[in-house]
Write a protein that holds these residues in place. Structure first.
Motif, short mmCIF file in Angstrom:
data_model
loop_
_atom_site.label_atom_id
_atom_site.label_comp_id
_atom_site.label_asym_id
_atom_site.label_seq_id
_atom_site.Cartn_x
_atom_site.Cartn_y
_atom_site.Cartn_z
N GLU A 22 -2.39 15.14 11.15
CA GLU A 22 -1.44 14.42 12.00
C GLU A 22 -2.16 13.38 12.85
OE1 GLU A 22 1.67 14.27 11.79
OE2 GLU A 22 2.56 16.22 11.38
N ALA A 23 -3.28 13.76 13.45
CA ALA A 23 -4.03 12.85 14.32
C ALA A 23 -4.61 11.67 13.55
CB ALA A 23 -5.15 13.61 15.04
N ALA A 24 -4.99 11.91 12.28
CA ALA A 24 -5.64 10.86 11.48
C ALA A 24 -4.66 10.10 10.58
CB ALA A 24 -6.73 11.50 10.62
N GLY A 25 -3.40 10.50 10.58
CA GLY A 25 -2.43 9.85 9.70
C GLY A 25 -2.54 10.29 8.26
N GLY A 26 -3.12 11.48 8.03
CA GLY A 26 -3.31 11.99 6.68
C GLY A 26 -2.13 12.82 6.21
N TRP A 27 -2.35 13.52 5.11
CA TRP A 27 -1.31 14.36 4.52
C TRP A 27 -1.93 15.66 4.01
CZ3 TRP A 27 -1.41 15.69 -0.70
CH2 TRP A 27 -2.34 14.98 -1.49
N TRP A 28 -1.08 16.62 3.70
CA TRP A 28 -1.54 17.94 3.26
C TRP A 28 -0.69 18.45 2.11
CZ3 TRP A 28 0.42 16.95 8.15
CH2 TRP A 28 1.75 17.32 8.35
N ALA A 100 6.63 19.81 1.14
CA ALA A 100 5.26 20.14 0.77
C ALA A 100 5.04 19.53 -0.61
CB ALA A 100 5.03 21.65 0.74
N PRO A 101 4.10 18.64 -0.77
CA PRO A 101 3.18 18.19 0.27
C PRO A 101 3.91 17.38 1.34
CG PRO A 101 2.84 16.90 -1.73
CD PRO A 101 3.85 17.97 -2.06
N GLY A 102 3.24 17.22 2.44
CA GLY A 102 3.85 16.53 3.57
C GLY A 102 2.81 15.84 4.41
N PRO A 103 3.22 15.19 5.45
CA PRO A 103 4.61 15.00 5.86
C PRO A 103 5.28 13.89 5.07
CG PRO A 103 3.19 13.93 7.44
CD PRO A 103 2.29 14.60 6.42
N ALA A 104 6.59 13.88 5.13
CA ALA A 104 7.36 12.84 4.43
C ALA A 104 6.89 11.47 4.88
CB ALA A 104 8.84 13.02 4.72
N GLY A 105 6.74 10.59 3.91
CA GLY A 105 6.37 9.21 4.21
C GLY A 105 4.87 8.95 4.18
N ARG A 106 4.04 10.00 4.14
CA ARG A 106 2.59 9.78 4.13
C ARG A 106 1.91 10.31 2.87
NH1 ARG A 106 1.81 11.43 9.98
NH2 ARG A 106 0.54 13.11 9.16
N VAL A 107 2.65 10.93 1.99
CA VAL A 107 2.07 11.49 0.77
C VAL A 107 2.01 10.38 -0.28
CG1 VAL A 107 2.31 13.26 -1.00
CG2 VAL A 107 3.04 13.74 1.34
N PRO A 108 0.82 10.10 -0.83
CA PRO A 108 0.72 9.05 -1.83
C PRO A 108 1.46 9.42 -3.12
CG PRO A 108 -1.36 10.20 -1.62
CD PRO A 108 -0.46 10.74 -0.55
N GLU A 109 1.91 8.41 -3.86
CA GLU A 109 2.62 8.66 -5.11
C GLU A 109 1.78 9.45 -6.10
OE1 GLU A 109 4.74 5.46 -6.95
OE2 GLU A 109 5.27 4.62 -5.01
N ASP A 110 0.48 9.22 -6.13
CA ASP A 110 -0.40 9.92 -7.05
C ASP A 110 -1.09 11.12 -6.39
OD1 ASP A 110 -2.08 8.52 -5.36
OD2 ASP A 110 -3.43 7.87 -6.95
N TRP A 111 -0.38 11.83 -5.52
CA TRP A 111 -0.95 12.90 -4.71
C TRP A 111 -1.60 14.00 -5.54
CZ3 TRP A 111 0.94 17.86 -5.15
CH2 TRP A 111 2.22 18.01 -5.69
N THR A 112 -1.12 14.25 -6.76
CA THR A 112 -1.70 15.33 -7.56
C THR A 112 -3.16 15.03 -7.92
OG1 THR A 112 -0.80 14.39 -9.60
CG2 THR A 112 0.49 16.10 -8.50
N ARG A 113 -3.53 13.78 -7.97
CA ARG A 113 -4.93 13.41 -8.29
C ARG A 113 -5.88 13.77 -7.15
NH1 ARG A 113 -5.95 8.19 -11.42
NH2 ARG A 113 -4.98 8.81 -13.38
N ALA A 114 -5.35 13.88 -5.93
CA ALA A 114 -6.18 14.17 -4.76
C ALA A 114 -6.38 15.67 -4.52
CB ALA A 114 -5.58 13.52 -3.52
N LEU A 115 -5.63 16.51 -5.22
CA LEU A 115 -5.74 17.95 -5.01
C LEU A 115 -7.08 18.45 -5.49
CD1 LEU A 115 -2.25 19.28 -6.07
CD2 LEU A 115 -3.06 18.74 -3.78
N ARG A 116 -7.61 19.44 -4.77
CA ARG A 116 -8.91 20.04 -5.13
C ARG A 116 -8.70 21.26 -5.97
NH1 ARG A 116 -13.24 18.80 -0.95
NH2 ARG A 116 -12.37 17.04 0.11
#
Length: 116
Positions: A22-28, A100-116
Motif C-alpha cells: 500500500e505504501a509503495a503503490g504495489g500489489w499482492w 485477489a490479487p489486489g488491490p483493484a486498479g493496481r494489478v497489472p494485466e500480466d500479473w500471473t507472470r509476476a507470481l513466484r
C-alpha cells in the motif's frame, strides 16, 4: 503450534491490504496476518513477499491467512502448517469485495507472470 508468546489474539490487523505494498503503490496475490502484532503482508507468491520479510525483521513466526474463508496458520520458524488455531481480533480477513490479487486498479494485466 508454538508458544503463546507468538500469538496475541487482541492485536488488530494493520489494515485491509499489505502494509508495505500500500505504501509503495504495489500489489499482492494473497494476504497473511502476523499472529503476534497484526501486521498484514503479502504472501510468498506475491512479487514483494512482505509477510516473510516481516518474519525476518521481527522474528514473529506465525501468520494466519487473511483471505476470506481461510483460518489456517503457517509457522515460518518450523515450516509447519496448522489447519486452525486461536481466533484473532476482527476483522479476520480482507473485505470480501476486495479482489485477489489486489488491490483493484493496481494489478497489472500480466500479473500471473509476476507470481513466484
Amino acid at each position: 503450534m508454538t508458544d503463546a508468546e507468538a500469538i496475541d489474539p487482541t492485536a488488530a490487523p494493520s489494515g485491509t491490504g499489505c502494509l508495505e505494498c500500500e505504501a509503495a503503490g504495489g500489489w499482492w496475490f494473497h494476504l497473511r496476518r502476523c499472529a503476534r502484532c497484526g501486521h498484514v503482508g503479502c504472501c510468498d507468491s506475491s512479487p514483494a513477499r512482505h509477510a516473510t520479510a516481516h518474519f525476518a525483521s521481527t522474528g514473529h513466526p506465525l501468520v494466519q491467512s487473511f483471505e476470506p474463508g481461510e483460518a489456517w496458520y503457517w509457522d515460518y520458524a518450523t515450516n509447519a502448517l496448522y489447519e486452525s488455531g486461536p481466533r484473532l481480533a476482527p476483522p479476520e480477513s480482507r473485505p470480501e469485495d476486495q479482489p485477489a490479487p489486489g488491490p483493484a486498479g493496481r494489478v497489472p494485466e500480466d500479473w500471473t507472470r509476476a507470481l513466484r
